[in-house]
Write a protein that holds these residues in place. Structure first.
Motif, short mmCIF file in Angstrom:
data_model
loop_
_atom_site.label_atom_id
_atom_site.label_comp_id
_atom_site.label_asym_id
_atom_site.label_seq_id
_atom_site.Cartn_x
_atom_site.Cartn_y
_atom_site.Cartn_z
N ARG A 463 0.81 -1.22 0.00
CA ARG A 463 0.00 0.00 0.00
C ARG A 463 0.84 1.26 0.00
O ARG A 463 0.31 2.35 -0.17
N LEU A 464 2.15 1.14 0.20
CA LEU A 464 2.99 2.35 0.30
C LEU A 464 4.24 2.18 -0.55
O LEU A 464 4.90 1.13 -0.52
N ASP A 465 4.53 3.22 -1.32
CA ASP A 465 5.80 3.31 -2.06
C ASP A 465 6.30 4.73 -1.87
O ASP A 465 5.52 5.65 -1.58
N TYR A 466 7.58 4.93 -2.01
CA TYR A 466 8.13 6.29 -1.81
C TYR A 466 9.36 6.50 -2.68
O TYR A 466 10.00 5.53 -3.14
N SER A 467 9.69 7.77 -2.89
CA SER A 467 10.94 8.14 -3.58
C SER A 467 11.49 9.40 -2.93
O SER A 467 10.73 10.26 -2.47
N ILE A 468 12.82 9.48 -2.86
CA ILE A 468 13.51 10.63 -2.26
C ILE A 468 14.59 11.10 -3.23
O ILE A 468 15.44 10.31 -3.63
N HIS A 469 14.53 12.38 -3.60
CA HIS A 469 15.52 12.96 -4.51
C HIS A 469 16.13 14.19 -3.83
O HIS A 469 15.41 15.16 -3.55
N VAL A 470 17.44 14.14 -3.58
CA VAL A 470 18.14 15.24 -2.90
C VAL A 470 19.36 15.61 -3.71
O VAL A 470 20.19 14.74 -4.04
N GLN A 471 19.48 16.88 -4.07
CA GLN A 471 20.72 17.33 -4.72
C GLN A 471 21.90 17.15 -3.77
O GLN A 471 21.80 17.44 -2.58
N GLN A 472 23.01 16.69 -4.32
CA GLN A 472 24.17 16.40 -3.48
C GLN A 472 24.66 17.64 -2.74
O GLN A 472 25.08 17.57 -1.59
N VAL A 473 24.56 18.82 -3.39
CA VAL A 473 25.06 20.04 -2.77
C VAL A 473 24.23 20.41 -1.53
O VAL A 473 24.71 21.13 -0.65
N GLY A 495 -2.89 10.70 5.30
CA GLY A 495 -3.10 10.55 3.86
C GLY A 495 -3.10 9.11 3.41
O GLY A 495 -4.10 8.58 2.91
N ILE A 496 -1.97 8.41 3.60
CA ILE A 496 -1.82 7.05 3.06
C ILE A 496 -2.61 6.04 3.87
O ILE A 496 -3.18 5.09 3.33
N GLU A 497 -2.62 6.21 5.23
CA GLU A 497 -3.26 5.20 6.08
C GLU A 497 -4.75 5.06 5.77
O GLU A 497 -5.33 3.98 5.92
N LYS A 498 -5.39 6.14 5.32
CA LYS A 498 -6.81 6.10 5.02
C LYS A 498 -7.09 5.65 3.58
O LYS A 498 -8.25 5.58 3.16
N LYS A 499 -6.03 5.39 2.83
CA LYS A 499 -6.17 4.99 1.42
C LYS A 499 -6.05 3.47 1.33
O LYS A 499 -5.17 2.87 1.97
N SER A 500 -6.90 2.85 0.57
CA SER A 500 -6.93 1.38 0.54
C SER A 500 -5.75 0.79 -0.20
O SER A 500 -5.25 -0.28 0.17
N ASP A 501 -5.24 1.44 -1.25
CA ASP A 501 -4.09 0.90 -1.98
C ASP A 501 -3.42 2.02 -2.78
O ASP A 501 -3.94 3.12 -2.89
#
Length: 599
Positions: A463-473, A495-501
């Motif tokens: 039910r949960l996926d994520y992505s993190i993008h951080v500039q090295q500087v 947000g996510i906990e109340k979402k079924s998928d």
């Protein structure tokens, strides 16, 4: 004479019981020597420590004198260069016909890049020129003389030889509009008069960074306090924290119980006193500070000798007392053998000889006086005594340890996924409990955030996926702790906990024109328009009282922290559509001066 005295003392000791003799022996041969020796040793150590502390304090004074002199000499060199600058003096001496003529001359002066050259000195904070030439227009470096003629520091300066550079300390408390100027109310300036041309007067003021000088003083603060005093006025003082925004105070004499070292240094003709203060430890304070060593010393020097003397004393005293009781019975004609452990020392030999004597006397009595009848009685008595003797001998840090245990058991059972998430949870809890410094790097915040999201991913599964993008500087920039995590946590819970998928969270951190852009997006349940308007209104009117009311505490509290640490120089937005998702958008300054002031 001495021999007679020793003999009298020996005779007096013959009248003292053995138990009391042992006590006297312990006091004279153990207690008094040990206490005297330890006191002398601690006194020597404490004096040596005090001398070392004084040496350290003098070294601090010498380093401060050198570092401060270097900064002030560099600033004085800049002032001297300005005094010799013919182009600048001609510019200020000229009376311009109109503004066009002035600005042409001003532009030519600026093209020479003179000011940029002089600002290369790190010690120079600002350069100001004051003149009564009314054709010179106020600008970033030029000001009318009327701005300062009523200032107390100006009147103090002109009272001296104004042709020489003077060092002026003063406190300025203007209406502060720029939050980055909030810590500069204490001023230190080199003030001097430029060459006079007719009625035109010109003065130069070179401002030196007060915070840089104060930092030099605080860099030398370890276990001692440092004061720098000029003409009875405290310029720098490490005893009460940073003083950039506080008026100058008068110096009060240092309390006598403190250790003080004072040294005078010359600064542009003025005398500064560098005073270093430290706690003067009293003799018995060394015992308190070294409790472990003191207890060990007592254990070795008192308890062990006391135990040894007690055991030896009991060995002597008990057998002597038993022997004494048997000898007293001889008065009643009772010849009894001492029935105890004799031992092999002198007292044991005495008991053995007494028993042999008793046996001889008993034999003599039996043979000569009482004959065989009495001998039988003695044998019976002896047997009874032996029986009685035989009878007398017959009578006589929990939660973390628990998580670690669960993790190890999971590993042993082959449940590596469970073990990994338990380890991540333990690290997350330890980091959350150990607050420490209020700030962290973005890199550290992101690593912590990844651990949190892995825990949530373990809960939610697919039910949960994520992505993190951080500039090295951006990874080395410092931000208040949990500045990102709070909103990610809010996205998970509301947000996510109340979402079924199909739940997803995206975090983006990048730099854009000296600003940090932080975005947290989720495709969760979103926020209804009415609730979103209420949240945005709470953000606009955010205050401590709103937090106490309990409405959207997480969002308001995080927003208030960011405003406080960045002196309200932030941009913060929340956008959301119901059943589509929510986006949190933050813009923070990359300049860390505000954070350093708060830290």
């Amino acid at each position: 004479m001495l021999k007679n005295s020793i003999h009298r003392v020996s005779q007096a000791m013959d009248n003292v019981k053995i138990h009391n003799k042992l006590i006297i022996l312990f006091i004279c041969c153990v207690m008094i020597p040990i206490v005297t020796t330890n006191c002398a040793l601690y006194y020597i150590v404490s004096k040596k420590a005090e001398l070392e502390r004084i040496t350290e304090m003098k070294n601090v004074q010498q380093r401060l004198e050198y570092n401060i002199s270097t900064v002030l000499e560099a600033a004085e060199s800049v002032a001297n260069q300005f005094k010799k600058d013919k182009v600048l003096n001609d510019f200020l001496n000229t009376k311009y016909a109109d503004n066009m003529e002035y600005y042409e001359s001003y532009s030519a002066l600026m093209r020479d890049n003179a000011f940029s050259y002089y600002y290369q000195s790190e010690s120079v904070y600002k350069i100001s020129l004051f003149t009564n030439n009314k054709t010179v227009t106020r600008s970033s470096a030029f000001y009318p003389l009327s701005d300062i003629v009523n200032e107390e520091w100006y009147m103090n300066a002109v009272a001296k030889n104004i042709n020489d550079s003077t060092l002026q300390f003063y406190y300025s408390n203007p209406i502060i509009k720029n939050p980055y100027e909030a810590w500069t109310n204490r001023k230190i300036s080199i003030f001097t008069q430029l060459d006079t041309f007719g009625e035109i007067k010109k003065f130069l003021k070179v401002d030196i960074s007060y915070t840089d000088l104060e930092q030099l003083v605080f860099n030398e603060k370890s276990v001692q306090d440092i004061l720098i005093v000029e003409d009875g006025k405290i310029l720098f003082d490490t005893r009460h924290g940073r003083l950039e925004g506080k008026p100058f105070e008068q110096f009060e004499p240092v309390e006598e119980h403190l250790l003080k070292e004072e040294e005078t240094m010359k600064v542009l003709g003025e005398e500064w006193k560098i005073i270093v203060i430290s706690e003067k430890k009293h003799f018995f304070d060394n015992f308190i500070d070294n409790q472990v060593l003191l207890c060990l010393t007592i254990l070795i020097n008192l308890i062990i000798p006391s135990t040894a003397i007690m055991l030896i004393g009991n060995s002597i005293k008990d057998r002597v007392r038993v022997t004494e009781s048997y000898i007293k019975e001889l008065k009643d004609g009772k010849y009894k053998r001492i029935d105890c452990y004799e031992g092999k020392d002198e007292i044991g030999s005495l008991i053995s000889s007494y028993n042999m004597m008793v046996l001889r006397v008993q034999e003599l009595v039996e043979v000569v006086l009482k004959g065989n009848a009495e001998r039988q009685k003695l044998i019976i008595s002896k047997k009874e005594a032996e029986l009685q003797a035989l009878q007398s001998q017959v009578n006589p840090h929990f939660m973390f340890n628990t998580l670690e245990s669960i993790r190890m058991k999971s590993l042993l059972n082959g449940e590596e996924g469970t073990a990994t998430i338990i380890g991540t949870l333990a690290l997350h809890m330890r980091r959350t409990i150990g607050w420490g410094d209020d700030f962290t790097t973005i890199g550290e915040e992101i690593e912590f955030l990844k651990g949190y999201l892995e825990i949530q991913k373990y809960r939610f599964g697919d039910r949960l996926d994520y992505s993190i993008h951080v500039q090295q500087v951006c990874e080395q920039y410092r931000i208040p702790k949990f500045s990102i995590l709070t909103f990610v946590e809010n996205a998970c819970i509301h947000g996510i906990e109340k979402k079924s998928d199909g739940g997803r969270i995206d975090v983006i951190v990048m730099e854009e024109v000296d600003h940090l852009i932080i975005e947290i997006m989720d495709n969760g349940i979103g926020i209804k328009e009415e609730a979103l308007n209420r949240i945005n209104l709470l953000i606009k009117t955010a205050s401590i009282e709103k937090v106490k009311e309990g409405n959207s505490i997480g969002i308001i509290n995080s927003y208030l922290r960011l405003k406080m640490y960045y002196h309200e120089v932030i941009e913060f937005q929340i956008e959301s559509k119901y059943n589509e998702g929510t986006e949190v958008y933050m813009v923070l300054p990359c300049d860390m001066d505000a954070l350093e002031g708060m830290g």
